[in-house]
Design an enzyme around this catalytic site. Structure first.
Site, PDB file in Angstrom:
ATOM      1  N   ASP A  17      -1.645   0.504  -4.589  1.00  8.84           N
ATOM      2  CA  ASP A  17      -2.864   1.256  -4.914  1.00  8.84           C
ATOM      3  C   ASP A  17      -2.576   2.694  -5.332  1.00  8.84           C
ATOM      4  OD1 ASP A  17      -1.992   1.801  -2.336  1.00  8.84           O
ATOM      5  OD2 ASP A  17      -3.963   1.619  -1.404  1.00  8.84           O
ATOM      6  N   HIS A  18      -1.398   3.210  -4.939  1.00 11.72           N
ATOM      7  CA  HIS A  18      -0.989   4.585  -5.225  1.00 11.72           C
ATOM      8  C   HIS A  18       0.386   4.784  -4.608  1.00 11.72           C
ATOM      9  CE1 HIS A  18      -1.865   5.298  -1.004  1.00 11.72           C
ATOM     10  NE2 HIS A  18      -3.045   4.736  -1.208  1.00 11.72           N
TER      11      HIS A  18
ATOM     12  N   ASP B 129       2.621   2.362   3.281  1.00  6.39           N
ATOM     13  CA  ASP B 129       1.931   3.646   3.117  1.00  6.39           C
ATOM     14  C   ASP B 129       2.173   4.571   4.307  1.00  6.39           C
ATOM     15  OD1 ASP B 129      -0.218   5.350   1.813  1.00  6.39           O
ATOM     16  OD2 ASP B 129      -1.199   4.920   3.724  1.00  6.39           O
TER      17      ASP B 129
ATOM     18  N   HIS C 113       3.656   8.393   4.533  1.00  5.55           N
ATOM     19  CA  HIS C 113       3.015   9.546   5.182  1.00  5.55           C
ATOM     20  C   HIS C 113       3.948  10.183   6.216  1.00  5.55           C
ATOM     21  CE1 HIS C 113      -1.005   9.373   3.508  1.00  5.55           C
ATOM     22  NE2 HIS C 113      -1.124   8.093   3.806  1.00  5.55           N
TER      23      HIS C 113
ATOM     24  N   THR D 225      -8.049  -0.796   2.699  1.00  5.40           N
ATOM     25  CA  THR D 225      -7.754  -1.721   1.595  1.00  5.40           C
ATOM     26  C   THR D 225      -8.398  -3.095   1.798  1.00  5.40           C
ATOM     27  OG1 THR D 225      -5.718  -0.519   1.127  1.00  5.40           O
ATOM     28  CG2 THR D 225      -5.902  -2.737   0.224  1.00  5.40           C
TER      29      THR D 225
ATOM     30  N   SER E  59      -6.840   4.983  -0.332  1.00  6.99           N
ATOM     31  CA  SER E  59      -6.862   3.516  -0.408  1.00  6.99           C
ATOM     32  C   SER E  59      -8.278   2.978  -0.523  1.00  6.99           C
ATOM     33  CB  SER E  59      -6.183   2.919   0.832  1.00  6.99           C
ATOM     34  OG  SER E  59      -4.812   3.218   0.833  1.00  6.99           O
TER      35      SER E  59
ATOM     36  N   ASP F 287       0.831  -1.212   0.000  1.00  7.06           N
ATOM     37  CA  ASP F 287       0.000   0.000   0.000  1.00  7.06           C
ATOM     38  C   ASP F 287       0.866   1.263   0.000  1.00  7.06           C
ATOM     39  OD1 ASP F 287      -1.876   2.149   1.285  1.00  7.06           O
ATOM     40  OD2 ASP F 287      -3.165   0.477   0.742  1.00  7.06           O
TER      41      ASP F 287
ATOM     42  N   GLU G  17      -1.891  -7.449   2.317  1.00  7.71           N
ATOM     43  CA  GLU G  17      -1.478  -6.048   2.206  1.00  7.71           C
ATOM     44  C   GLU G  17      -0.293  -5.714   3.104  1.00  7.71           C
ATOM     45  OE1 GLU G  17      -3.340  -1.555   2.777  1.00  7.71           O
ATOM     46  OE2 GLU G  17      -3.794  -3.118   4.243  1.00  7.71           O
TER      47      GLU G  17
HETATM   48 ZN   LIG Z   1      -2.223   6.500   2.859  1.00  6.50          ZN
END
Ligand SMILES: [Zn+2]
Length: 468
Positions: free
Chosen positions: A329-330, A287, A291, A154, A101, A51, A282
């Site tokens: 996902d990004h 992710d 951040h 997710t 997400s 993620d 996941e």
């Molecule tokens: Zn995020």
């Protein structure tokens, strides 16, 4: 802003069976060859998500694995073998070029783009059937494994419907009502009577419904397999600790399994259903490392995710009727290794020792602050990040602590300075809008096009499993 919301495919199943040839395995790329599919129909799908993974995150993890003598990442090995279908994926949501997400995984789950923040609720309020429902109707089982709370966006998008992704108590209830077979991760607080808003004892309710409850790594590894075809594993109140903190703290390591350990147990449970399964795994805290702009956290969680690719490859040796998809996902944070020094010649000499020296996440050092005396805390931060905490800095930390949130972690991040120490820098603490890497192998993987919108993955899975 509006982006196309409906999957554009539907013609691929007829052509997928053309790719029947075995692809030779290139020497020196690992012991487990990836095979081209003999058929377009799959019994199982394994969907692996790192993620919030910028390509830069994957790159630095791959470099660091080589530095550790582990060879290249499993993901790179897949490409070296040229035995996978590789693609770039566009990740927009319905209302933003940059997805969250919830919308991204909903696109995979339903084939329809929705607004950021929602889980399987269309832009007109329509409740969209998540892929769990179709998979279950086909007689297969489903599993959700993550390093975040298992109710996080997710995994939730594979099985739940909520207007706001924050409704995690509701998501925990929906998993039970909808009979998701395997749930492994963090987020115990959304299942416990003591911490749920409605004080419902969901752990008991799951057990009454036939789920085996696992609450420690030891239970995951040593409990009798086969006792139940349904598992609820909750190993931490909220998100699981970062891998770097798990590795540095035996008390955390004894409580929390690794992602690949959870994946192995999920597979051994799900495969008892001979009709097949859909398993989503996941690496959710990649992710969070983005951040937080936390380079130590992100490298080690990306490596932990990569271990799951090896598990998937091994599983496919025994079960070639399994479609595997590996993607993100990004992007998040814009993580990149930057050139250091004149002619960039100090890059390696900065990056590798810089990562070697990091022994804790910023988040861990924030959580340790309230329970430690100044001297012990200063020693911890010095040991793990080589930051001197004098009286003035200690008082600054106390001021930030009173503000709550991630204020302490943010101050430690500033003092640490990942670019100066490692060469890794960030574009922001937000998600990013780049096209992302994707690869797939196994039956149905030939239908993955070289460039695709995220909604197409729904059709790839649906056609491979014969759900439509
Ligand atoms: Zn995020």
């Amino acid at each position: 802003m509006k982006y196309p919301t409906i999957s554009r495919r539907g013609f691929l199943a007829a052509t997928a069976s053309a790719g029947l040839l075995w692809t030779p395995v290139i020497a020196g790329c690992g012991a487990l060859p990836v095979q081209r599919a003999r058929s377009s129909k799959a019994r199982n799908v394994i969907f692996l998500v790192a993620d919030g993974m910028n390509t830069g995150t994957w790159s630095i993890a791959d470099y660091y694995m080589q530095h550790l003598g582990q060879g290249q990442s499993e993901w790179v090995k897949l490409y070296q073998q040229q035995a996978v279908t590789r693609s770039l994926m566009e990740t927009c949501s319905a209302d933003s070029r940059v997805t969250d997400s919830a919308a991204a995984a909903s696109a995979w789950s339903t084939g329809i783009r929705i607004n950021n923040g929602a889980i399987n609720i269309g832009i007109d309020g329509t409740v969209l059937a998540p892929i769990h429902e179709k998979v279950q109707r086909s007689g297969r089982s489903t599993g959700l494994v993550t390093t975040t709370r298992v109710t996080h966006a997710t995994p939730a998008a594979f099985a739940a419907n909520v207007v706001s992704r924050g409704a995690e108590d509701t998501i925990a209830s929906q998993y039970l009502d909808r009979e998701v077979d395997v749930l492994l991760g963090g987020g115990e607080k959304h299942f416990s009577a003591a911490t749920r808003a409605d004080h419902a004892d969901l752990k008991l309710a799951y057990q009454n419904a036939g789920y085996q409850l696992l609450e420690s790594r030891d239970q995951l590894l040593n409990s009798v397999e086969g006792a139940s075809s349904r598992l609820l594993g909750l190993f931490w109140p909220s998100h699981l600790p970062y891998t770097i903190d798990r590795d540095a703290n035996p008390d955390i390591a004894s409580q929390v399994p690794t992602l690949q350990e959870m994946m192995r147990r999920a597979l051994s449970t799900l495969e008892r259903n001979r009709d097949g399964f859909l398993l989503q795994v996941e690496g959710g805290r990649v992710d969070h490392g983005g951040h937080a702009n936390d380079v130590g956290a992100i490298v080690h969680d990306q490596i932990a995710f990569d271990e799951c690719i090896a598990v998937a490859r091994a599983y496919c040796q025994e079960n070639p009727d399994t479609l595997v998809i590996v993607t993100t996902d990004h992007g998040c944070g814009g993580c990149q290794l930057n050139g250091v020094g004149a002619g960039y010649k100090n890059t390696d000499a900065t990056f590798f020792p810089g990562i070697d020296a990091i022994g804790a996440s910023y988040e861990h050092l924030q959580s340790a602050l309230p329970s430690m005396e100044q001297e012990a805390y200063a020693a911890l931060v010095e040991q793990r990040l080589q930051i001197a905490i004098d009286e003035k800095r200690y008082q600054q930390l106390q001021v930030e602590r009173a503000k709550g949130g991630y204020a302490v972690a943010n101050l430690i991040k500033k003092w640490h300075g990942s670019f100066a120490r490692t060469g890794v820098n960030w574009t922001s603490g937000n998600h990013t809008g780049e096209y992302v890497e994707l690869c797939a192998w196994g039956p149905g993987s030939d239908s993955v096009e070289p460039w695709l919108p995220n909604t197409d993955l729904h059709d790839v899975m649906e056609q491979a499993l014969g759900l439509s």
